[in-house]
Scaffold this motif. Structure first.
Motif, short mmCIF file in Angstrom:
data_model
loop_
_atom_site.label_atom_id
_atom_site.label_comp_id
_atom_site.label_asym_id
_atom_site.label_seq_id
_atom_site.Cartn_x
_atom_site.Cartn_y
_atom_site.Cartn_z
N VAL B 97 1.04 -1.11 -0.05
CA VAL B 97 0.00 -0.05 -0.18
C VAL B 97 1.04 1.39 0.10
N ASN B 98 0.11 2.24 -0.26
CA ASN B 98 0.81 3.68 -0.18
C ASN B 98 1.95 3.92 0.84
N GLY B 99 3.18 4.20 0.46
CA GLY B 99 4.08 4.91 1.54
C GLY B 99 4.56 4.07 2.58
N PHE B 128 3.06 6.36 -11.62
CA PHE B 128 1.89 7.18 -11.31
C PHE B 128 2.07 8.26 -10.25
N ARG B 129 2.62 7.96 -9.21
CA ARG B 129 3.06 9.10 -8.18
C ARG B 129 3.96 9.95 -8.72
N ALA B 130 3.81 11.09 -8.28
CA ALA B 130 4.63 12.26 -8.52
C ALA B 130 6.07 12.04 -8.03
N ALA B 131 7.08 12.07 -9.06
CA ALA B 131 8.19 12.17 -8.65
C ALA B 131 8.96 10.63 -8.21
N GLY B 181 2.16 2.57 -4.80
CA GLY B 181 1.63 2.21 -3.81
C GLY B 181 0.02 2.11 -4.37
N LEU B 183 -3.89 0.76 -2.48
CA LEU B 183 -4.56 0.12 -1.47
C LEU B 183 -5.24 -1.21 -1.82
N HIS B 184 -5.25 -2.51 -1.03
CA HIS B 184 -5.64 -3.58 -1.57
C HIS B 184 -7.04 -3.57 -1.80
N THR B 185 -7.89 -2.59 -1.52
CA THR B 185 -9.35 -2.75 -1.69
C THR B 185 -9.75 -2.17 -3.27
N LYS B 186 -8.60 -1.75 -3.66
CA LYS B 186 -8.99 -1.06 -4.85
C LYS B 186 -8.96 -1.91 -6.24
N LEU B 189 -6.76 -1.35 -9.13
CA LEU B 189 -5.26 -1.26 -9.04
C LEU B 189 -4.83 -2.77 -8.99
N GLN B 226 -4.60 -6.17 4.22
CA GLN B 226 -3.38 -5.81 3.05
C GLN B 226 -2.88 -7.36 2.75
#
Ligand SMILES: Nc1nc2c(ncn2[C@@H]2O[C@H](COP(=O)(O)OP(=O)(O)OP(=O)(O)O)[C@@H](O)[C@H]2O)c(=O)[nH]1
Ligand SMILES: Nc1nc2c(ncn2[C@@H]2O[C@H](COP(=O)(O)OP(=O)(O)OP(=O)(O)O)[C@@H](O)[C@H]2O)c(=O)[nH]1
Ligand SMILES: [Mg+2]
Ligand SMILES: [Mg+2]
Lengths: 319, 299
Positions: B97-99, B128-131, B181, B183-186, B189, B226
């Motif tokens: 997941v993210n972060g 996807f994520r910025a930078a 990153g 989320l496992h619920t998406k 993704l 997760q």
């Protein structure tokens, strides 16, 4: 999956179902189930204890009230279960609700907002989201990239700033404290009225880095210091928020990643130990996935009971 | 009640009666587990097993009960399973997941393996994520590893495919694939990451050889879902538990390992390249349930 999570609280309700009155005894049984449910929701153990004590007190008070009513010949039309749920629900809202406005704005001049928190909690993303949110509200924010530590942190904020059309200030090679200190002049030069400082992620026990935040605070005297907390955080929420609060006196909290299935018990824990309430919610990765935090909506989620709100209405109708 | 502690009563308990662990010890243990994020369900399950597994004469001895708890936790965390194959290149897919620390952990692993004399290639699969790509590039530079990247907003599967081909051609020993990153619920993704995995397999038979899920030690009970959903989608080979340098204990991995039987491979102890260790169950358990907790209290 959600059903499994909600089970604990449902059980509490079932324990009371059919009973027409709250009694000392059935309250105890129900409280045990609520304890489990809150722990599953990652509310910190100490906070759970405080919560249960308060609910118990209220519920017992209710028993007394009902008895008094009963003597007057009136009957309660709601079940003990509904009554108990309402007490819990209200108390959770109480636990999460902050007083006053979410943000404080400087009476004149430039308003400062410092974003702080653990690594990866969502500070940089939330900085950009908040800037966009304020811009929609007619404000002119300036984003300050004060994370000179994590690889490409500055670039990340620059990309995000560009995407929402908000300037980003940074001085390559400078220290975070120096950058923040010089941001105000830049804001004045650009005619900006809010400065959002994105700081590097850090542990609350990292003395050197916590001192850096304290130094930034001293230099820029921001009106707002927001702790950014990941909704998935567990029991550590208390140590973390206390650590940041003791050094910085937090004014509010941003709870991120609420678009997942985390129950978000931290919203209760953090407020209880710092007094700083959750003010904003991150609900996705996009800069528009940001909203004001609503304790009412969150209470059912923490309790693990989706249908509480409907129940509440029934209750309100009969009482 | 006066006779409860009497000699005959105790004798009777030893020979016939069901003796219980001292409730005070149980309560203490429960508290330690709950505050370490072990979770209600796993805590209850472990305490139940302790009750069943202990010899009657040990039940009232606090040290013995704590030792049994540590033994049980160590057993849960000591999951065997095949170690990574000797493939060349060994393709490792990093998810989570993210972060949580995916990109940083890739930087750390790349550092470690480079130091072992291995040729490492990195794939910038977070398009996807910025930078996110720049972040990985900084790590690539530090380590001296090539970074394969696509155009901005490129399809992550295409980048991973390209990188697998390139790593093969370059005779690399290891390819580490970074991913965004999620989320496992998406659902969308999770479908995307499944596709990335399939695409890698098209570029090299049997790859990815390792799919590792990164979990953040500060995460509470959500880590269970997760791990369950990532495992369901990708068949995980291992876990990496990051951010153990803070005050969080990461106790939720007990439940994860107990229920899903996926081993923890590495732990993250900081933001620097060298802050990675192989996971040792006994050491982790000592940190989790070590009895001298004065240090943590002082912090
Ligand atoms: N799903 C979801 N992801 C989020 C949300 N907020 C942030 N993220 C993601 O979480 C990850 C970390 O966010 P950052 O903004 O980089 O976090 P940070 O606190 O600045 O991290 P450091 O600077 O490294 O300490 C990124 O992948 C973000 O896209 C949210 O509300 N929902
Ligand atoms: N204290 C500490 N921080 C860590 C550790 N591992 C990673 N971090 C930090 O956590 C933050 C997020 O790490 P990333 O590697 O960017 O995480 P990620 O999973 O790639 O994030 P996204 O790609 O945005 O989903 C960064 O600030 C890292 O420096 C660790 O073991 N300890
Ligand atoms: Mg950041
Ligand atoms: Mg990453």
């Amino acid at each position: 999956m959600f059903d499994a999570i909600a089970k604990g609280f449902r059980q509490a309700k079932n324990r009371l179902a059919g009973l027409t009155e709250l009694t000392e005894q059935n309250i105890e049984t129900a409280l045990r189930e609520v304890r489990l449910s809150l722990l599953e929701a990652d509310v910190e153990l100490g906070v759970v204890k405080v919560f249960l004590a308060r609910v118990k007190e209220k519920a017992l008070g209710e028993v007394v009230r009902v008895r008094a009513k009963g003597q007057g010949g009136e009957t309660m039309k709601v079940s003990a279960a509904d009554q108990f749920v309402k007490i819990c629900h209200d108390e959770i809202i109480e636990f999460m609700t902050g007083e006053g406005p979410a943000l404080t704005f400087a009476e004149k001049g430039i308003t400062g907002i410092m974003m702080v928190g653990l690594q990866g909690s969502g500070k940089t993303t939330s900085s950009a989201k908040l800037a966009r949110y304020l811009q929609k509200d007619g404000k002119k924010p300036l984003l300050v990239a004060a994370d000179m530590q994590r690889p490409a942190a500055v670039e990340q904020l620059q990309v995000l700033g560009k995407s929402v059309d908000i300037p980003v200030f940074n001085i390559p090679g400078e220290s975070p404290v120096a950058i923040c200190e010089k941001a105000e002049a830049e804001a004045k030069r650009l005619g900006r009225d809010v400065i959002i400082y994105d700081t590097a992620g850090r542990l609350a026990i990292d003395e050197a880095l916590m001192q850096e935040l304290a130094d930034i605070k001293t230099k820029v005297e921001p009106e707002n210091i927001l702790l950014v907390v990941d909704a998935m955080i567990g029991q550590d929420a208390v140590k973390v928020s206390k650590g940041f609060h003791d050094r910085l006196s937090l004014t509010g909290v941003v709870l991120t990643k609420l678009d997942g299935d985390a129950r978000g018990g931290a919203a209760m824990s953090v407020k209880e130990v710092t007094g700083a309430a959750v003010r904003f919610a991150g609900i996705g990765e996009g800069t528009d996935k940001f909203e004001e935090f609503r304790p009412e909506g969150m209470a059912s989620r923490v309790l693990g009971m989706g249908d509480v709100v409907g129940l509440m209405k029934d209750f309100e109708d009969v009482v | 009640a006066a006779t409860r502690g009497g000699f005959m009563a105790r004798l009777k308990a030893i020979f016939t009666g069901k003796k219980e662990i001292d409730p005070a010890i149980l309560e203490q243990m429960e508290e330690v587990m709950l505050t370490s994020d072990v979770g209600v369900k796993t805590t209850q399950a472990i305490l139940e097993r302790l009750r069943e597994g202990m010899a009657k004469n040990e039940l009232s001895d606090a040290d013995a009960v704590w030792a049994a708890l540590r033994a049980e936790a160590t057993r849960i965390l000591s999951i065997g399973g095949p170690r990574p194959a000797k493939e060349k290149p060994l393709v490792v897919l990093m998810v989570g997941v993210n972060g949580v620390g995916k990109t940083t952990t890739i930087g750390k692993l790349a550092t470690k393996w480079s130091a072992d004399g291995k040729k490492v290639v990195l794939a910038a699969g977070d398009t996807f994520r910025a930078a996110a790509v720049q972040q990985l590039e900084v790590w690539g530079k530090r380590v001296g590893a090539e970074v394969v990247k696509g155009k901005e907003g490129a399809d992550p599967g295409a980048v991973a495919f390209e990188a697998t081909k390139k790593a093969n051609e370059a005779g690399a020993d290891v390819l580490l694939v970074d991913t965004a990153g999620r989320l496992h619920t998406k659902v969308n993704l999770m479908e995307e990451i499944k596709k990335v995995k399939r695409t890698i397999a098209k570029a090299m038979d049997g790859a990815p050889h390792e799919t590792l899920l990164v979990l953040d030690a500060t995460t509470g009970q959500n880590a269970l879902t997760q791990a369950a959903l990532f495992k369901e989608a990708l068949e995980l080979n291992g876990l990496i538990l990051t951010k153990l340098d803070g005050t969080a204990k990461g106790g939720v991995v007990l439940g994860v390992c107990d229920e899903l039987k996926v081993p923890v491979r590495y732990i993250g102890l900081g933001e620097r390249a060298e802050d990675l260790r192989e996971f040792v169950a006994a050491d982790f358990v000592e940190a989790l349930f070590g009895k001298d907790d004065g240090e943590a209290e002082a912090a």
